[in-house]
Design a protein around this motif. Structure first.
Motif, short mmCIF file in Angstrom:
data_model
loop_
_atom_site.label_atom_id
_atom_site.label_comp_id
_atom_site.label_asym_id
_atom_site.label_seq_id
_atom_site.Cartn_x
_atom_site.Cartn_y
_atom_site.Cartn_z
N VAL A 168 -7.02 51.66 31.75
CA VAL A 168 -6.38 53.05 32.13
C VAL A 168 -6.95 53.15 33.65
CG1 VAL A 168 -6.84 55.34 32.27
CG2 VAL A 168 -6.18 54.28 29.97
N LEU A 169 -8.12 52.80 34.14
CA LEU A 169 -8.67 52.80 35.31
C LEU A 169 -8.31 51.43 36.19
CD1 LEU A 169 -12.29 53.71 34.36
CD2 LEU A 169 -10.53 55.06 35.62
N LYS A 170 -7.83 50.46 35.54
CA LYS A 170 -7.55 49.22 36.43
C LYS A 170 -6.63 48.24 35.34
CE LYS A 170 -10.18 45.84 39.33
NZ LYS A 170 -11.32 45.46 39.62
N PRO A 171 -5.23 48.61 35.58
CA PRO A 171 -4.27 48.04 34.62
C PRO A 171 -4.52 46.53 34.56
CG PRO A 171 -3.40 50.09 35.66
CD PRO A 171 -4.92 49.74 36.13
N ASP A 172 -4.80 45.98 35.72
CA ASP A 172 -4.48 44.58 36.00
C ASP A 172 -6.13 43.96 35.88
OD1 ASP A 172 -5.99 45.66 38.24
OD2 ASP A 172 -4.81 44.16 39.48
N LEU A 173 -6.89 44.50 35.12
CA LEU A 173 -8.16 43.91 34.76
C LEU A 173 -8.32 42.79 33.67
CD1 LEU A 173 -11.17 44.01 35.53
CD2 LEU A 173 -11.57 45.76 33.99
N ALA A 174 -8.14 41.47 34.49
CA ALA A 174 -8.00 40.41 33.47
C ALA A 174 -8.92 40.34 32.19
CB ALA A 174 -8.00 39.08 33.97
N GLU A 175 -10.11 40.67 32.44
CA GLU A 175 -11.28 40.66 31.54
C GLU A 175 -11.06 41.68 30.59
OE1 GLU A 175 -12.05 41.05 34.88
OE2 GLU A 175 -12.72 38.98 35.22
N ALA A 176 -10.47 42.55 30.52
CA ALA A 176 -10.04 43.58 29.58
C ALA A 176 -8.86 43.22 28.70
CB ALA A 176 -9.64 44.96 30.33
N TRP A 177 -7.94 42.56 29.44
CA TRP A 177 -6.83 42.05 28.57
C TRP A 177 -7.46 40.67 27.82
CZ3 TRP A 177 -2.80 44.85 27.56
CH2 TRP A 177 -2.40 45.80 28.50
N LEU A 178 -8.21 40.18 28.39
CA LEU A 178 -8.80 38.89 27.67
C LEU A 178 -9.56 39.36 26.36
CD1 LEU A 178 -9.09 35.79 27.62
CD2 LEU A 178 -10.97 36.00 29.23
N GLY A 179 -10.35 40.27 26.98
CA GLY A 179 -11.57 40.88 25.63
C GLY A 179 -10.34 41.47 24.34
N ARG A 180 -9.51 42.18 24.56
CA ARG A 180 -8.63 42.56 23.68
C ARG A 180 -8.08 41.26 22.81
NH1 ARG A 180 -6.54 47.58 23.25
NH2 ARG A 180 -4.29 46.62 22.84
N GLY A 181 -7.64 40.40 23.56
CA GLY A 181 -6.92 39.14 23.12
C GLY A 181 -7.71 38.52 22.16
N ASN A 182 -8.95 38.34 22.53
CA ASN A 182 -9.93 37.70 21.82
C ASN A 182 -10.19 38.42 20.40
OD1 ASN A 182 -10.58 35.63 23.66
ND2 ASN A 182 -12.24 36.50 24.68
N ILE A 183 -10.42 39.56 20.49
CA ILE A 183 -10.56 40.52 19.29
C ILE A 183 -9.66 40.41 18.29
CG2 ILE A 183 -10.86 42.99 18.41
CD1 ILE A 183 -12.58 43.48 20.77
N PHE A 184 -8.36 40.54 18.71
CA PHE A 184 -7.20 40.26 18.01
C PHE A 184 -7.19 38.81 17.22
CE2 PHE A 184 -4.62 43.51 20.66
CZ PHE A 184 -4.62 44.37 19.80
N ALA A 185 -7.68 37.85 18.08
CA ALA A 185 -7.67 36.58 17.61
C ALA A 185 -8.74 36.60 16.26
CB ALA A 185 -7.83 35.75 18.59
N GLU A 186 -9.93 37.15 16.77
CA GLU A 186 -11.04 37.11 15.88
C GLU A 186 -10.61 37.85 14.49
OE1 GLU A 186 -15.16 36.52 14.60
OE2 GLU A 186 -14.11 35.96 16.52
N LEU A 187 -9.46 38.97 14.55
CA LEU A 187 -9.15 39.59 13.60
C LEU A 187 -8.10 38.82 12.96
CD1 LEU A 187 -9.49 43.47 14.96
CD2 LEU A 187 -10.86 42.28 13.22
N LYS A 188 -7.52 37.87 13.16
CA LYS A 188 -6.39 37.02 13.14
C LYS A 188 -5.08 37.88 13.06
CE LYS A 188 -9.15 33.75 10.05
NZ LYS A 188 -9.73 33.53 11.20
N ARG A 189 -5.10 38.79 14.09
CA ARG A 189 -3.76 39.67 14.33
C ARG A 189 -3.23 39.17 15.22
NH1 ARG A 189 -6.10 45.66 14.99
NH2 ARG A 189 -3.92 45.74 15.58
N TYR A 190 -2.61 37.93 15.25
CA TYR A 190 -1.91 37.01 16.17
C TYR A 190 -0.71 37.79 16.53
CZ TYR A 190 -5.22 33.75 14.57
OH TYR A 190 -6.18 33.20 13.96
N ASP A 191 -0.08 38.69 15.93
CA ASP A 191 1.09 39.41 16.36
C ASP A 191 0.80 40.38 17.28
OD1 ASP A 191 -0.28 40.72 14.22
OD2 ASP A 191 1.26 42.07 13.90
N SER A 192 -0.33 40.92 17.51
CA SER A 192 -0.54 41.63 18.50
C SER A 192 -0.95 41.23 19.72
CB SER A 192 -1.90 42.47 18.01
OG SER A 192 -1.71 43.29 16.55
N ILE A 193 -1.08 39.87 19.72
CA ILE A 193 -1.47 39.22 21.08
C ILE A 193 -0.13 38.99 21.93
CG2 ILE A 193 -2.28 37.30 22.35
CD1 ILE A 193 -4.21 36.74 19.85
N LYS A 194 0.04 39.81 23.15
CA LYS A 194 1.25 39.55 23.68
C LYS A 194 0.85 39.33 25.45
CE LYS A 194 3.65 42.62 20.56
NZ LYS A 194 4.15 43.80 20.49
#
Length: 194
Positions: A168-194
Motif C-alpha cells: 500500500v505504501l510502496k506498490p513497486d516494492l519487489a521484496e514484498a511481491w517476492l515475499g508474497r510469491g514465496n508464501i504462495f509457493a510454500e502453501l502450494k497455491r500456484y494459481d495465486s502467483i501472478k
C-alpha cells in the motif's frame, strides 16, 4: 578556501553527483593530508559502498569509529558493510552500538532486524521491525522485512498482512511481491502467483 578545502568540497560534489570514481580519488587525496578527518573517512566509506567495494570500505570505517566513538552513522555504516561481507554477528554488534548512541533511527532498527533474520532469530527481528515502524509509520521496507520474519515462522496470514501494508505504501516494492510469491509457493497455491 585553501586547496585542501577545495579538494574536500570537490569530493562531496562528486559524491552527490554520483561520480563515485572522482569522489573516491578526491577523498583519498584529501585523506593523505588529513588522515583523521572523520567526515572524509565516512564519506569515502559511503563512496566505496556505493561501488559495492565493501572490503575496502571496511578499512576506512574501522578508522573512523576508532577516532570517533560517538557517531551512530559510522556504526550504522559499519553494520551495513559487515552484513554485506557475510559477518552477521559483527554487524549485529555495530547496529546495536549505533542504537545505543541514537535509539530513534528507524533505519537502524530495521537493518538490525534484517541481521536477526539472517541469524534466524525471528522474534528479535520482529521486535526490531516493530520499533522501526513505531518510529516511522510509512516505512514500507520494515513492513516487508517483518513479513519475511513471519513467513519464516510459518505465520502466513500475518506475513501477508505485513506485505500488503508494505505494498500500500510502496506498490513497486519487489521484496514484498517476492515475499508474497514465496508464501504462495510454500502453501502450494500456484494459481495465486501472478
Amino acid at each position: 578556501m585553501n586547496n585542501i578545502e577545495t579538494l574536500y568540497q570537490r569530493a562531496i560534489v562528486s559524491l552527490n553527483d554520483g561520480k563515485f570514481i572522482d569522489a573516491e580519488s578526491s577523498f583519498r587525496s584529501f585523506l593523505e593530508s588529513q588522515p583523521e578527518h572523520v567526515s572524509a573517512l565516512n564519506l569515502l566509506t559511503v563512496t566505496l559502498m556505493a561501488m559495492e567495494r565493501y572490503g575496502e570500505a571496511e578499512e576506512f570505517i574501522r578508522t573512523a569509529v576508532k577516532i570517533n566513538q560517538s557517531s551512530d552513522v559510522s556504526f550504522y555504516n559499519y553494520g551495513v558493510i559487515l552484513k554485506k561481507l557475510g559477518r552477521p554477528r559483527e554487524a549485529l554488534e555495530k547496529f546495536s552500538f549505533a542504537l545505543r548512541l541514537k535509539p530513534d533511527v528507524s533505519e537502524t532498527w530495521s537493518s538490525r532486524g534484517t541481521v536477526f533474520n539472517d541469524l534466524r532469530e525471528y522474534q528479535s527481528a520482529i521486535s526490531d521491525f516493530d520499533k522501526a515502524i513505531a518510529l516511522h509509520q510509512n516505512y514500507a521496507d520494515a513492513y516487508a522485512n517483518k513479513g519475511k520474519s513471519l513467513g519464516f515462522l510459518k505465520r502466513y496470514n500475518d506475513a501477508f498482512s505485513e506485505y500488503d501494508k508494505a505494498l500500500v505504501l510502496k506498490p513497486d516494492l519487489a521484496e514484498a511481491w517476492l515475499g508474497r510469491g514465496n508464501i504462495f509457493a510454500e502453501l502450494k497455491r500456484y494459481d495465486s502467483i501472478k
